[in-house]
Motif scaffolding. Structure first.
Motif, PDB file in Angstrom:
ATOM      1  N   ILE A 401       0.854  -1.183   0.000  1.00 60.76           N
ATOM      2  CA  ILE A 401       0.000   0.000   0.000  1.00 60.76           C
ATOM      3  C   ILE A 401       0.888   1.231   0.000  1.00 60.76           C
ATOM      4  O   ILE A 401       1.825   1.339   0.783  1.00 60.76           O
ATOM      5  N   LEU A 403       1.617   4.591   1.124  1.00 55.60           N
ATOM      6  CA  LEU A 403       1.153   5.423   2.232  1.00 55.60           C
ATOM      7  C   LEU A 403       1.391   6.892   1.947  1.00 55.60           C
ATOM      8  O   LEU A 403       2.187   7.254   1.087  1.00 55.60           O
ATOM      9  N   ASN A 407      -3.350   8.608   3.381  1.00 54.69           N
ATOM     10  CA  ASN A 407      -3.502   7.168   3.344  1.00 54.69           C
ATOM     11  C   ASN A 407      -2.636   6.566   4.443  1.00 54.69           C
ATOM     12  O   ASN A 407      -1.531   6.095   4.194  1.00 54.69           O
ATOM     13  N   LEU A 408      -3.154   6.622   5.626  1.00 58.48           N
ATOM     14  CA  LEU A 408      -2.338   6.190   6.759  1.00 58.48           C
ATOM     15  C   LEU A 408      -2.441   4.688   6.951  1.00 58.48           C
ATOM     16  O   LEU A 408      -3.432   4.077   6.567  1.00 58.48           O
ATOM     17  N   PRO A 409      -1.420   4.122   7.534  1.00 60.54           N
ATOM     18  CA  PRO A 409      -1.444   2.667   7.705  1.00 60.54           C
ATOM     19  C   PRO A 409      -2.388   2.255   8.829  1.00 60.54           C
ATOM     20  O   PRO A 409      -2.678   3.041   9.733  1.00 60.54           O
ATOM     21  N   SER A 410      -2.852   1.039   8.752  1.00 63.02           N
ATOM     22  CA  SER A 410      -3.537   0.454   9.895  1.00 63.02           C
ATOM     23  C   SER A 410      -2.474  -0.006  10.877  1.00 63.02           C
ATOM     24  O   SER A 410      -1.375  -0.368  10.486  1.00 63.02           O
ATOM     25  N   ILE A 411      -2.841   0.005  12.112  1.00 57.54           N
ATOM     26  CA  ILE A 411      -1.888  -0.432  13.129  1.00 57.54           C
ATOM     27  C   ILE A 411      -2.442  -1.667  13.809  1.00 57.54           C
ATOM     28  O   ILE A 411      -3.595  -1.695  14.224  1.00 57.54           O
ATOM     29  N   CYS A 412      -1.625  -2.670  13.882  1.00 56.03           N
ATOM     30  CA  CYS A 412      -2.019  -3.893  14.562  1.00 56.03           C
ATOM     31  C   CYS A 412      -1.152  -4.015  15.804  1.00 56.03           C
ATOM     32  O   CYS A 412       0.071  -4.015  15.715  1.00 56.03           O
ATOM     33  N   SER A 432       7.625 -10.422   8.889  1.00 56.02           N
ATOM     34  CA  SER A 432       6.604 -10.373   9.931  1.00 56.02           C
ATOM     35  C   SER A 432       6.055 -11.739  10.309  1.00 56.02           C
ATOM     36  O   SER A 432       4.956 -11.842  10.818  1.00 56.02           O
ATOM     37  N   THR A 450       2.174 -16.057  12.475  1.00 53.84           N
ATOM     38  CA  THR A 450       1.280 -16.627  11.476  1.00 53.84           C
ATOM     39  C   THR A 450       0.712 -17.919  12.042  1.00 53.84           C
ATOM     40  O   THR A 450       1.193 -18.414  13.068  1.00 53.84           O
ATOM     41  N   THR A 736       5.122  -4.132   7.953  1.00 56.01           N
ATOM     42  CA  THR A 736       5.182  -5.339   7.143  1.00 56.01           C
ATOM     43  C   THR A 736       5.546  -4.941   5.722  1.00 56.01           C
ATOM     44  O   THR A 736       5.566  -3.765   5.372  1.00 56.01           O
ATOM     45  N   ARG A 738       3.910  -5.057   3.285  1.00 51.28           N
ATOM     46  CA  ARG A 738       2.805  -4.361   2.605  1.00 51.28           C
ATOM     47  C   ARG A 738       2.411  -3.089   3.331  1.00 51.28           C
ATOM     48  O   ARG A 738       1.331  -2.554   3.129  1.00 51.28           O
ATOM     49  N   ASN A 739       3.249  -2.683   4.253  1.00 52.71           N
ATOM     50  CA  ASN A 739       3.031  -1.407   4.939  1.00 52.71           C
ATOM     51  C   ASN A 739       1.909  -1.409   5.969  1.00 52.71           C
ATOM     52  O   ASN A 739       1.302  -0.380   6.234  1.00 52.71           O
ATOM     53  N   LEU A 740       1.649  -2.542   6.513  1.00 53.21           N
ATOM     54  CA  LEU A 740       0.787  -2.556   7.698  1.00 53.21           C
ATOM     55  C   LEU A 740       1.717  -2.320   8.883  1.00 53.21           C
ATOM     56  O   LEU A 740       2.792  -2.896   8.948  1.00 53.21           O
ATOM     57  N   LEU A 742       2.889  -2.810  12.504  1.00 53.26           N
ATOM     58  CA  LEU A 742       2.734  -3.671  13.672  1.00 53.26           C
ATOM     59  C   LEU A 742       3.386  -2.984  14.864  1.00 53.26           C
ATOM     60  O   LEU A 742       4.476  -2.440  14.755  1.00 53.26           O
TER      61      LEU A 742
ATOM     62  N   PRO B 134      -5.230  -8.762  17.761  1.00 55.31           N
ATOM     63  CA  PRO B 134      -6.591  -8.660  17.239  1.00 55.31           C
ATOM     64  C   PRO B 134      -6.770  -9.569  16.044  1.00 55.31           C
ATOM     65  O   PRO B 134      -5.958  -9.537  15.127  1.00 55.31           O
ATOM     66  N   GLN B 137      -7.175  -8.415  12.327  1.00 55.29           N
ATOM     67  CA  GLN B 137      -6.015  -7.780  11.751  1.00 55.29           C
ATOM     68  C   GLN B 137      -4.960  -8.804  11.389  1.00 55.29           C
ATOM     69  O   GLN B 137      -4.185  -8.614  10.468  1.00 55.29           O
ATOM     70  N   LEU B 146      -4.123  -4.253   2.757  1.00 56.99           N
ATOM     71  CA  LEU B 146      -4.651  -3.594   3.930  1.00 56.99           C
ATOM     72  C   LEU B 146      -5.879  -2.752   3.679  1.00 56.99           C
ATOM     73  O   LEU B 146      -6.843  -2.787   4.406  1.00 56.99           O
ATOM     74  N   LYS B 147      -5.846  -2.020   2.604  1.00 58.43           N
ATOM     75  CA  LYS B 147      -6.908  -1.055   2.399  1.00 58.43           C
ATOM     76  C   LYS B 147      -8.243  -1.731   2.189  1.00 58.43           C
ATOM     77  O   LYS B 147      -9.273  -1.205   2.546  1.00 58.43           O
ATOM     78  N   LYS B 150     -10.297  -2.556   5.826  1.00 59.48           N
ATOM     79  CA  LYS B 150     -11.150  -1.570   6.484  1.00 59.48           C
ATOM     80  C   LYS B 150     -10.870  -0.212   5.889  1.00 59.48           C
ATOM     81  O   LYS B 150      -9.989   0.497   6.332  1.00 59.48           O
ATOM     82  N   GLU B 154     -10.450   3.270   9.051  1.00 57.02           N
ATOM     83  CA  GLU B 154      -9.101   3.677   9.378  1.00 57.02           C
ATOM     84  C   GLU B 154      -8.897   5.159   9.093  1.00 57.02           C
ATOM     85  O   GLU B 154      -8.434   5.907   9.930  1.00 57.02           O
ATOM     86  N   GLU B 155      -9.304   5.522   7.924  1.00 54.86           N
ATOM     87  CA  GLU B 155      -9.065   6.898   7.536  1.00 54.86           C
ATOM     88  C   GLU B 155      -9.788   7.857   8.455  1.00 54.86           C
ATOM     89  O   GLU B 155      -9.232   8.818   8.939  1.00 54.86           O
TER      90      GLU B 155
END
Lengths: 750, 617
Positions: A401, A403, A407-412, A432, A450, A736, A738-740, A742, B134, B137, B146-147, B150, B154-155
């Motif tokens: 993705i 960013l 377009n901010l990353p999701s955080i896990c 990861s 995983t 990660t 893919r730009n998630l 963590l 979680p 996730q 990712l997008k 969700k 997120e945004e």
């Protein structure tokens, strides 16, 4: 190697300013005594005395070599060639001396060096003879273990202690009366002068006067010196000085100030008018004033750069060329699917920055001019499995993705539960898939992130039984019975402060309070090697991005470079004045960056061990460092809750990100460098627009000559998001492929 | 910079007295003042040094608190043995003592008996470290971009937080602990007055006021703000009065519950946690009154059971599972051999009210067992009167509820022997009940076409009064049927229940249809099954057109007479449709508007299942 190797260069620069100020010294000494000399002697002593860990560890003593060089030069001048040869052979000094000779090229080299040697020796002998300033003839003694008094002796012959308050007040009044533009610059003098005067008083047993002095003037110091002042205030006896490494360091390393020429002239004139020799002597002996031409700096500019234990950076230090570019990726025949191929090309075009992925995608790409030679340091050959991993990486990259502020990353968040405050270090593998945690109870635990469970390799006896020719032999060697989600690694005998995975996911490094770094196999989940050398707590360790090498740093104030197949370090990076708290490899593996409790950051060249960059500006110990993926920039976070951004190529601070309220333990750039994520003890993750910070910078003209640039105060604009956890300090961050994003930390139930 | 100075730095030094004290503790008697001073300075300095080193360990341990372990590590750096055994539960383990002009802080070290330690059971093993991720996730990570997972969320989260910095995207993952702001429900002065009046009236001695109050609770809109307080009032009231065996108050409180449930503007679901325990207590409590042998607590149990059934019907959902939980509770008590007769009665009543299915599956299979138990009490040696009464009530209750169910489910013919074989001791009586029930059903089937009925207030209520007999009712204009307690109607043995024990006589008021005659018929009919003497009460209001049946005490009669409308408390609808038909036939001529009648019938019809359950007969 330490910055000592570049000392001759500094000295030359300093000499230009110095000659006229040396009159008093000249009378008492036969040789020319330059600024560089005393500096050299100071450093020599500091190396041997103030860092007992070094001597204890049996590591090469760089500073000792410095002494030896001085001895050699003396011998040579006295035509004692045999002794020269023997000494050289014994000490294996060829390389260093040569390099130094090269560095010191220029007019008057021989004289200068000779002067160094003699004056150094004179100092040493003075000390050993306990007759300060009286011995004129240097005694050719190879003094391996000079006494602490050498270091402190300089304090012994100063003037009337009762007048110190008067002197200091006089200077203070003067500085407060000068024009505003100079006041800020000259105010920098307060702190080092204060400390040195106080130490002098203490050294000369004027305890009550020292206390009075401290009480009167400690309130004037900048708040970011608070920690040091606290140490100082406890120190009231001469005996205390001997054991206090921090203050010995302070005494021996010259505090660096950067002052514009105008301000400097002003100061000089004042001191000469008043015949204020006391202060003038201290300035000459213990301070290094780096004079630049141009506008005096403003208060905020000064504040942004100061704060370190030893003053600011000398401009010369950061002049060396740094090959910050990335290495060319090996060309791998990738059996790409058509669609993958297309995606690759599309991705490649819009990129401004050269990333690993691009270089792989387009073979015609030229070598980055800023990149080091491919074989500048020997790197391990790629194995088949590495190539497979690279292919995986490329495939993943195409799905990355992009960013940006929009377009901010999701955080896990990976929360460690029931860790009872014991989680001290976390690391993720690059893909990861694995997660390692170091704990205060001396264990290291590895989790699978995983659904795939962790399995050990079968025992040797069982391995004999399997069919080695079969296709799935790699699968067959694994022992299905041992499959579990996590594995514990036992072996350390103290809290584990650093963990790092090897890029091929076969090894794990852990560093601990017990003074060792351990290498664990992730195939057998056993310890393979314990690297001993630090002898004191090892605060951090980090694998090279290409594997094989790793770096560690600890309480003994050095960082060490190791190779996994050597039980002794390949390089020792010495120069920090306090604990090395965190260590990171540059993405091209040719450099190592270290952060320290002395509030400075140093970049070391792996090839020759030189310190090539020295960054000051933090106001607290540095606990996190991160390189941008393109290798051009560095981010650092410290206990003061600020993130500073550095341009490695120019050696400049280019940004300050304020917002965190507690120590920043985690920093990470997104995979394409667009976003910087910072995680802190204050239970937040913050995202910063690093692209904007860097771009703003690049459009400005570099005033590289002065070594500082105006810093925009735009933390709020750059802050893209702030995310609270309930009660979980953020210990580690990882993007990660893919730009998630963590994040990891231990839930703190209190 | 200098101005914004913080607390002043000063070098704190341990007092020399401490040095002396410490010296004494290690056996050095006389220490010179100078030595003390030198020592204290040195010690202070070293302690500071160690503290500074310990701080490093704290920072690297990523903690905010300095631990004893950090100190140990700092000591180790200086090659000093760590302090062993200094782990303490307390924050500051030092004790203080003073005396002889000296103050001492000391560390208390108790002598520990090893055998004590060995013999104490091991504490629970602390939970192992675990990793929490979680779930959704984790999926994101491994598979999709990712997008896609969700997009909006997120945004939205992140952009919002830029401004406010408060909410968190992370929250939705791991720590979803958003606290709702606590809202206070304040009552206005008027509301407070109202609440006070109502509660006082509901539990006060004046029946008229009570009726008014209940009426108000049942009909006033806008009581929701007081609902939490009512609910607490009831649950607390039940709690206290059960202990004190104050039957009257319990009944009042149950009537309040009833009224609350009747109010269409109130939704009680949020308060069930308080109300249901209260109601269940009134159903199954071992003792509800001071004199169990004479007081009619059975009526309260019946009434509460009906309330329970109603709330099950209204509020039971798949999430709260009220009905099944209640059923379980009752069944468990029922199956227990040691359960007392009172509780047993309550359980059976509670279950029976829940409907035919429940009776069929849970009660009928138990008939033989219960029968044996009753037989043991009836035919056995002389036991306490209380047990006998209890068994008697349980028996009639069982017969009443089981008869109609058996009538529906069991094929003809009704052979007594067969029943006896199937249901044991109760078989004989059951058989006769079933026969009657069948006859009634048949009758009802014949008259089904004539159904019309006007019922204005189909509300079952419970009314009680302190004393008096039905005689006074004759004086009132609205005609009221007075019936001794419903239990009297049911009882086969005239002796015990009808015994008039003046202070405790309670009257159950039952609502029936408009036609007084038909109402009487209904009652007679139903009561005739148990062969009781109810009929005697019936003729008291032969001409009544009032759709209410009311039972009044003699003393309150005058009052109620003066305000007839408020007096009427509708008790219940006839249970069986056959009685409905009867009433209908009686009412028909008197009804003025066919439309209204029709609608009334509809009303009746739609409510009939509920009515079936709620009706005592």
């Amino acid at each position: 190697m330490t910055p000592l190797l570049s000392a001759p260069g500094e000295k030359m620069a300093a000499v230009q300013d110095a000659p006229m100020e040396l009159d008093s010294e000249k009378e008492t000494k036969p040789e020319i005594l330059s600024d560089g000399t005393s500096n050299l002697s100071g450093n020599t002593a500091s190396g041997t005395l103030s860092s007992p860990p070094l001597t204890a560890g049996g590591a090469p003593k760089q500073e000792d070599q410095q002494t030896l060089i001085a001895v050699l030069q003396f011998l040579r001048r006295n035509k004692l060639t045999e002794s020269v040869d023997i000494l050289r052979r014994e000490a294996c000094l060829e390389d260093q001396e040569d390099s130094q000779t090269l560095d010191g090229s220029g007019g008057g080299k021989g004289d200068g060096d000779g002067g160094d040697a003699n004056s150094l020796l004179s100092r040493v002998s003075i000390a050993s003879a306990a007759a300060p300033q009286s011995t004129l003839t240097p005694i050719p003694v190879k003094n391996d273990q000079p006494d602490v008094s050498v270091v402190l002796s300089a304090y012994s012959q100063q003037g009337d202690p009762s007048l110190y308050q008067v002197y200091y007040t006089g200077l203070k009044n003067f500085i407060e009366s000068v024009l505003d533009c100079h006041r800020a610059e000259l105010s920098q003098l307060f702190y080092p002068l204060f400390v040195h005067m106080y130490l002098e008083l203490v050294y000369n047993n004027h305890e009550t006067k020292a206390k009075a002095f401290f009480e009167k003037f400690s309130g004037d110091q900048e708040c970011y010196y608070q920690d040091d002042l606290q140490i100082l205030c406890g120190l009231t006896k001469k005996e205390h000085l001997k054991g206090n490494e921090a203050l010995l360091d302070f005494r021996t390393s010259r505090f660096v100030l950067r002052i514009s020429r105008d301000s400097y002239q002003l100061l000089k004139r004042h001191l000469q008018e008043r015949h204020n020799n006391q202060i003038w002597n201290i300035i000459q002996e213990h301070l290094y004033i780096d004079i630049f031409d141009g506008m005096p700096r403003s208060k905020s500019q000064i504040d942004s750069m100061s704060g370190s234990f030893a003053g600011e950076t000398r401009r010369e230090v950061n002049k060396a060329k740094v090959f910050y570019g990335l290495l060319k990726e090996p060309e791998i025949e990738v059996p790409l699917d058509d669609e993958d191929d297309e995606a690759e090309n599309e991705e490649g075009k819009p990129k401004k920055k050269k990333t690993k992925k691009d270089s792989m995608g387009s073979k015609s790409k030229k070598q980055d001019p800023n990149a080091p030679q491919q074989n500048r340091i020997p790197l391990p050959e790629l194995k088949d499995s590495d190539k497979l991993d690279k292919i995986m990486y490329m495939k993943e990259s195409t799905k990355r993705i992009r960013l940006g502020p929009e377009n901010l990353p999701s955080i896990c968040f990976y929360s460690f539960l029931n860790a009872y405050q014991g989680l001290t270090a976390v690391d993720f593998t690059d893909d990861s898939s694995l997660l390692a945690g170091g704990f205060a109870d001396s264990t290291v635990r590895v989790w699978s992130a995983t659904p795939k469970k962790l399995r050990k390799v079968k025992s040797a006896a069982e391995l004999n039984l399997i069919d080695k020719e079969s296709d799935d032999v790699l699968e067959r060697i694994m022992d299905e019975k041992t499959a579990s989600e996590s594995k514990n690694l036992y072996g350390h005998s103290g809290p584990v402060y650093g963990v790092s995975f090897s890029p091929d996911r076969n090894y794990l490094l852990s560093s601990s309070e017990d003074g060792t770094v351990r290498l664990w196999s992730l195939q057998t989940f056993t310890c393979l090697v314990g690297y001993k050398g630090h002898n004191y707590p090892v605060w951090d360790t980090h694998f090279s991005p290409f594997g094989y090498y790793f770096v560690s740093g600890g309480h003994d104030r050095v960082a060490r470079l190791w190779a996994t197949d050597h039980y002794q370090p390949l390089r020792i990076f010495a120069g920090h004045l306090a604990d090395v708290t965190c260590t990171r490899f540059h993405p091209n593996s040719n450099y190592v960056v270290t952060g320290s409790t002395d509030r400075t950051i140093r970049l070391w060249d792996v090839l020759n061990g030189n310190c090539v960059r020295f960054f000051t500006g933090h106001k607290g110990p540095i606990h996190s460092l991160a390189f941008s993926p393109n290798g051009k920039f560095l981010a650092s976070g410290s206990t003061d809750g600020r993130v500073l951004l550095w341009d490695i190529g120019h050696g400049l601070m280019i940004g300050e990100l304020k917002g965190h309220t507690d120590t920043i333990y985690a920093l990470k750039f997104s995979r394409d460098g667009e976003i910087l994520a910072s995680g802190s003890m204050d239970n937040t993750v913050r995202l910063w627009d690093s692209m904007k910070a860097f771009d703003d910078m690049e459009t400005d003209d570099f005033t590289a000559a002065t070594g500082h640039i105006p810093l925009p105060d735009n933390s709020q604009e750059l802050l893209l998001g702030m995310y609270h956890s309930k009660s979980t300090p953020v210990t580690h961050l990882h993007f990660t492929r893919r730009n998630l994003l963590l994040a990891a930390g231990a839930y703190n139930s209190q | 910079m200098a101005e914004e100075r913080r607390q002043k730095l000063c070098s704190v030094i341990l007092p020399t007295e401490s040095m002396k004290a410490i010296a004494e503790s290690v056996g050095v008697g006389s220490l010179q003042e100078e030595s003390c001073l030198a020592l204290s300075e040195e010690v202070s300095y070293r302690i500071k040094e160690i503290a500074q080193d310990a701080l490093k360990f704290m920072h690297h341990g990523k903690r905010r608190k300095l631990t004893t372990g950090d100190i140990d590590h700092a000591l180790k750096l200086k090659n000093v043995e760590p302090l062993y055994g200094f782990q303490s539960q307390e924050f500051i383990p030092f004790r203080f003592a003073s005396g002889g002009g000296r103050e001492l802080h000391f560390y208390e070290e108790k002598e520990v008996d090893l055998s004590d330690i060995i013999n104490t059971p091991l504490p629970r093993v602390p939970l192992d470290v675990s990793l929490k991720v979680p779930k959704e996730q984790q999926k994101t990570d491994s598979t999709e971009p990712l997008k896609a997972v969700k997009p909006g969320q997120e945004e939205e989260g992140s952009i919002q937080t830029k401004g406010q910095g408060a909410s968190s995207a992370e929250v939705k993952g791991k720590e979803k602990m958003r606290m709702k702001p606590r809202s206070t429900h304040e009552l206005s002065v008027e509301q407070q007055l109202y609440y006070k009046e109502i509660t006082e009236a509901c539990v006060g001695s004046c029946e008229a006021k009570r009726a008014e109050a209940l009426q108000s609770i049942a009909t006033d809109p806008g009581l929701y703000q007081m609902l939490p307080r009512f609910s607490t009032f009831i649950s607390e009231g039940v709690r206290v009065n059960v202990v004190q065996n104050n039957l009257a108050l319990l009944i009042y409180l149950m009537r309040m519950v009833k009224a609350l449930m009747d109010n269409p503007t109130l939704y009680l679901e949020k308060y069930l946690h308080e109300l249901i325990p209260a109601v269940v207590t009134c159903i199954v409590s071992k003792q509800l009154c001071l004199r169990p042998d004479v007081d009619n607590h059975w009526a309260l149990r019946d009434f509460a059971a009906r309330l329970m059934a109603q709330s099950c019907k209204t509020f039971s959902t798949t999430t709260n599972n009220i009905q099944s939980r209640i059923t379980k509770t009752f069944t468990k008590a029922l199956l227990d051999d040691k359960t007392q007769w009172t509780t047993r009665y309550g359980c059976i009543a509670g279950l029976a009210e829940l409907g035919h299915d429940v009776i069929k599956t849970l009660i009928i299979p138990r008939l033989s067992v219960e029968g044996a138990r009753i037989k043991a009490v009836m035919d056995g040696p002389v036991v306490s009167n209380i047990d006998k009464i209890g068994a008697d009530h349980v028996q009639s209750l069982l017969l009443k509820h089981c008869a109609c169910v058996v009538a529906k489910t069991r094929p003809l013919p009704d052979m007594v022997d067969q029943y006896k074989a199937d249901y044991g001791y109760l078989g004989t009586m059951l058989c006769s009940h079933v026969v009657k029930a069948r006859a009634q059903a048949a009758f009802q089937a014949q008259t089904v076409n004539r159904t019309t009925l006007t019922i204005t207030q189909p509300r079952p209520t419970l009314s009680m009064s302190q004393s008096g007999l039905s005689a006074s009712s004759g004086s009132r204009t609205p005609n009221i049927i007075k019936v001794p307690s419903s239990l009297t109607l049911m009882s086969t043995r005239p002796g015990t229940p009808t015994q008039p024990s003046p202070p405790a006589t309670k009257y159950i008021v039952m609502a029936t249809s408009a036609g007084a005659a038909s109402t009487q018929q209904v009652i007679t009919l139903s009561s005739s099954q148990s062969g009781s003497s109810v009929t005697s009460t019936v003729p008291s209001n032969p001409t009544s057109l009032q759709p209410l049946v009311k039972l009044e005490s003699g003393t309150t009669g005058a009052v109620s007479g003066s305000r007839p409308l408020q007096k009427y408390i509708v008790v219940s609808l006839p249970s069986s449709s056959s009685s409905l038909e009867n009433k209908g036939s009686g009412v028909l001529p008197s009804s003025t508007s066919p439309i209204s009648m029709e609608s009334a019938v509809k009303l009746e019809r739609s409510e009939s299942p509920a009515a079936n359950i709620q009706s005592p007969h």
